[in-house]
Every structure is written in C-alpha cells, then in structure tokens.
Design an enzyme around this catalytic site. Structure first.
Site, PDB file in Angstrom:
ATOM      1  N   SER A  63      -1.198   3.319  59.447  1.00  0.00           N
ATOM      2  CA  SER A  63      -0.741   2.375  58.466  1.00  0.00           C
ATOM      3  C   SER A  63      -0.362   1.003  59.032  1.00  0.00           C
ATOM      4  CB  SER A  63       0.473   2.959  57.728  1.00  0.00           C
ATOM      5  OG  SER A  63       1.548   3.160  58.622  1.00  0.00           O
ATOM      6  N   SER A  94       0.234   6.244  63.000  1.00  0.00           N
ATOM      7  CA  SER A  94       0.019   4.877  62.500  1.00  0.00           C
ATOM      8  C   SER A  94       0.052   3.762  63.521  1.00  0.00           C
ATOM      9  CB  SER A  94       1.043   4.554  61.428  1.00  0.00           C
ATOM     10  OG  SER A  94       0.611   5.107  60.229  1.00  0.00           O
ATOM     11  N   LYS A  98       5.577  -5.212  61.824  1.00  0.00           N
ATOM     12  CA  LYS A  98       5.147  -4.426  60.665  1.00  0.00           C
ATOM     13  C   LYS A  98       6.130  -4.624  59.513  1.00  0.00           C
ATOM     14  CE  LYS A  98       3.722   0.274  59.407  1.00  0.00           C
ATOM     15  NZ  LYS A  98       3.497   1.652  59.856  1.00  0.00           N
TER      16      LYS A  98
HETATM   17  N1  GLN Z   1      -1.816   8.610  58.035  1.00  0.00           N
HETATM   18  C1  GLN Z   1      -0.597   9.333  58.180  1.00  0.00           C
HETATM   19  C2  GLN Z   1       0.096   9.435  56.837  1.00  0.00           C
HETATM   20  O1  GLN Z   1      -0.436   8.960  55.910  1.00  0.00           O
HETATM   21  C3  GLN Z   1       0.286   8.688  59.197  1.00  0.00           C
HETATM   22  C4  GLN Z   1       0.960   7.468  58.691  1.00  0.00           C
HETATM   23  C5  GLN Z   1       2.021   6.955  59.603  1.00  0.00           C
HETATM   24  O2  GLN Z   1       2.076   7.301  60.782  1.00  0.00           O
HETATM   25  N2  GLN Z   1       2.886   6.134  59.050  1.00  0.00           N
HETATM   26  O3  GLN Z   1       1.144   9.978  56.708  1.00  0.00           O
END
Ligand code: GLN
Length: 466
Positions: A145, A170, A68
């Site tokens: 994400s 995410s 990532k």
């Molecule tokens: N969708 C969640 C957020 O926007 C989780 C994102 C994540 O785990 N990085 O914060």
C-alpha cells in the site's frame, strides 16, 4: 547518495532554500504526471529549509523526505488516503518523522496509499484520491500500500528517502514494483507512535530508498525505543550504514515453496540468476521448506489484520476526526451515514470481515485459530533461522501488473499477491526488497532475516545491487 549531500549542506556549500524551491517545483510537476502525493507540504518544507540555512545541523541535513499519508506530520493533512479523515491535521508528528526532522530533514509531502493500507496495488485509494501511476510504465501499478512512497523514490532526482508502512508487505511490495530498496524492520524496531493504525500487532514503519546505504542511514535515525510506544524495543540501534560488502560464508536458505507455478517466469529466472551470483561470491546456499508459511499465511493474515482493522476503524464515526456532518438522528444513524459515505469499498469489506471473525460464536473458529496458526508460522521461521542467516524468495509472484489486469481480479486474487510477504510480517521479522533490473518491469528479490538482524539484509542489498 544522501551522505555526500549532507556533508555539503553542513559545510554551507548548498543553498538549501533555493534547492528546496527547485525540489518543490519538481515534485509538483511529477505529482501532476504520476499522482504520487496526497498532499505536498510546501510551507513546512520552506520553513524547515530556512531554519536549516541559518543553522545547518543533523545527520539528515537538507535531505528531502516523503511520508506515507498514514504517518502523522504535525499540521499537515494526514488522512491515510481516506475521505473519512478529510481535513485532519494532527497536532503532533509521528516519532519516526520527528526523529528525521530533528536531524535536519525537509518534509516535502504525504504520499498516496491504499486507504488505511488496505491493498497491494494502490488501486484501493480512498474516495476522491487519484490512483498513482508507475514511473516506469504509466499503465501499471506502483504496488501497495505504500505506493506513492515507492514511486516518488524511483522518480526523485534529488537527495531523498521516503517512509512507508507495512502490515502485510506494504513496504517491499511497492518497492518491488517500482524497482527500489524497501526495508521493513523488525516489529518494535521503529516506534509506531503517530502511525494511523491498520493492525497494531503487525504495523511497522520503514524506509524506502534508491540504495542500501540511504535506507541504512534512514533506519539509524528512525529506530529506537520510544516511551510513547510501549511496543517499541529497547534493543540497541546498530550502525546500519557500516555495510559489509562480503557474503562469504553467509548461510542462505532459498524458500522452496516460493517458486511455484503461480510465480512468473521472469521473476523466477531473475531471482535464480542472483542466487547463482551469491554462490559465486561464496555464500552457502541451500533450499529450505517453509510449507506452513506459504500455505496458511494468507488466511491467518487476513483474519488477524481485518479483525484488528475493524476495531481500529471504529473511532471514525464523524465525531472526533475528519469527516463530520450536522448531528441528526440517533447515534447509530449518524455514524452509519458518515461511514457509508466516506469509507471506500475495500475498507467496508474489511470492517465486515473483521467484525465477523471476532463475533462471539465465530471467534474461536476464526480469530483464535488464526492466532494459533500465527504461532505455528513463527515456529517454522525460528527453526529456519537456526540454520540460516537469511531466507530468500521473490517479493511478489509477478512484476507490476497493468491496471486493466488488476480491474479483472477478484478480492481473493488481490489478497493472494501477498502470499510471499505476509509470513515475515506475521512473525515480525525484518525483510527487504532488493530490486533487479530486467528489460521490462523490475523484479523484486526479498531477503528475510532474524529479529533485529536488519544489518544482514542491508549488506545483502548492497552486494546484490552493485
Ligand atoms: N496487501 C496487504 C493488505 O492489504 C498488506 C497491506 C499492508 O501491509 N499495509 O492487507
């Protein structure tokens, strides 16, 4: 399966350099089509392959790894898919990445993500980045994400795992939309050293893989205490890859509130079928209520995550990392200019929200209250784990939506997509996405276990995906 491949590489039965060249050609082509990478690390991959060809070694010998974008790889541009980190090449690798490299892995690239992790659909990529397309239907989201990591895992026809990062879901969310295994470990299981922070008290690095065994092998390598991260745990790392293939007597709690009206029919039906399967296999299945979790998880999470994010992002002011310009005007003018130009819309929204929640006068009403709610949520889980080994819910209320649908959603509707995943993240609990094939888009079943019980989840995944 990566295990067989590693054996062949160690026995010098694979021409690693040739294979690496072939894999790089494949990923470049896939990237053109699906836009999954922020950066392909061709030079690094080839030099790692050459070294390995001379001296094959390690538990991950010749396995290809995509990382990532927010997880640092030495000398490879690492931007967390944000324009504000343009040109930033870290002088070190994250510990999780370093562990894999030391075990012979070949790093092929940095995968695209929602900017700094801010999103659930990978549509909040930073300025100048392309939105990745779902491998099963290009009109749909890969999830977020860690979207690029999940998508390339689904696409890979070669021995491969990806690293993702989860703050509020995410890892499992994109794994669910792309139909692969995603495991978010216990907070502290894997070192966060070298991770570009979203929210320090929530961030975890974990593997995304095509099957449970590969995810287990990756977790074994990346887990463990790291003196560079004081929040990493000294808890012994078990042999996760010794998967138990028997669920007889497993105490399973089905989360009652996770099957409400907002959950789509195909999701409910697919999960229910798997639950029936578990019962037939001898698991002891009951329904459990986690009401506070589902009701208060989202508001608590979004206050805490944005509060931490807003302080973490303060360092991106055009002086030390990434985007920069000629120093002009006062410091306030200079950094406001850099930040206005280089942060995307969602990053700005979160900076404002998080700063507000921490401001004196509002701190008690929002930030402190959210911390208290977090404790209540943790208590609710603790109680549940006195009775159950694993809790089950869908990963997301819906299968991957179309981009045309996402563009009509409000920020709040975006946030609500995380309703089932923020709970385990707030409590630092390990959770896994177990993919279920349907005739359309895949459904994700999420298993949550008690702290440091990742093995239970991996075994469950092994049983339910066979
Ligand atoms: N969708 C969640 C957020 O926007 C989780 C994102 C994540 O785990 N990085 O914060």
């Amino acid at each position: 399966m990566i295990e067989e491949h590693v054996k062949l590489v160690l026995a010098k039965k694979v021409d690693v350099v040739k294979l690496t060249k072939e894999v790089l050609a494949i990923v470049k082509k896939l990237d053109k089509e699906y836009k999954v990478y922020a950066e392909i690390s061709e030079d690094l991959a080839l030099s790692q392959a050459r070294a390995l060809a001379k001296n094959p070694k390690g538990r991950f010998a010749g396995v290809f790894v995509s990382v990532k974008d927010g997880i640092c790889v030495e000398d490879v541009q690492s931007r967390a898919s944000s324009k504000i980190l343009e040109g930033y090449k870290p002088p070190f690798s994250a510990t999780a990445v370093q562990n894999l490299i030391e075990e012979g892995a070949i790093i092929i690239g940095k995968t695209v993500q929602d900017e700094f992790g801010f999103g659930g659909f990978c549509t909040n990529v930073g300025l100048g980045f392309d939105i990745p397309l779902n491998p099963l239907d290009k009109t749909r989201s890969v999830g977020g994400s860690s979207g690029g990591s999940a998508a390339i895992t689904a696409l890979a026809s070669f021995p491969h795992i990806a690293l993702g990062e989860s703050t509020g879901g995410s890892i499992v969310n994109p794994a669910s939309f792309c139909g692969v295994i995603g495991l978010c470990p216990t907070y502290g299981r894997v070192s966060r050293y070298g991770l570009i922070d979203y929210a320090n008290s929530l961030d975890k690095i974990g593997p995304i893989a095509k099957n449970a065994k590969d995810a287990a092998l990756a977790l074994e390598v990346i887990s463990g205490y790291d003196k560079k991260d004081s929040t990493s745990s000294k808890e012994k790392v078990p042999i996760y890859s010794n998967l138990k293939k028997d669920v007889t007597g497993l105490r399973v709690g089905i989360i009652k509130e996770a099957f409400g009206d907002d959950v789509s029919k195909v999701v409910k039906d697919s999960i229910n079928k798997k639950i029936d399967e578990l019962k037939k296999l001898g698991a002891k299945v009951e329904v459990v209520s986690l009401k506070k979790n589902i009701e208060y998880g989202i508001p608590a999470y979004y206050i805490l995550a944005t509060s931490e994010a807003s302080t973490n992002l303060a360092k991106y002011c055009g002086m030390r990392y990434g985007a920069t310009e000629k120093l002009e005007g006062s410091f306030n003018e200079y950094f406001s200019n850099i930040r206005s130009k280089n942060f995307g819309e969602e990053a700005k929204r979160r900076i404002i929200l998080g700063t507000f929640a921490r401001t004196s006068g509002y701190r008690d009403a929002y930030y402190i209250k959210a911390m208290k709610v977090r404790t209540i949520i943790i208590e609710e889980y603790k109680k549940a784990f006195e009775k159950y080994d694993v809790l089950i819910s869908p990963t997301t209320p819906m299968t991957s939506p179309k981009f045309s649908e996402i563009s009509k959603m409000t920020p709040l509707q975006h946030y609500m997509a995380d309703v089932l995943t923020v709970g385990p993240n707030l409590a630092g609990l390990p959770h896994i996405n177990i993919p279920i094939k349907t005739k359309d888009m895949p459904v994700g079943l999420m298993g949550i276990s008690n702290h440091f019980e990742e093995g239970v989840l991996l075994s469950l995944a092994e049983v339910l995906t066979k």
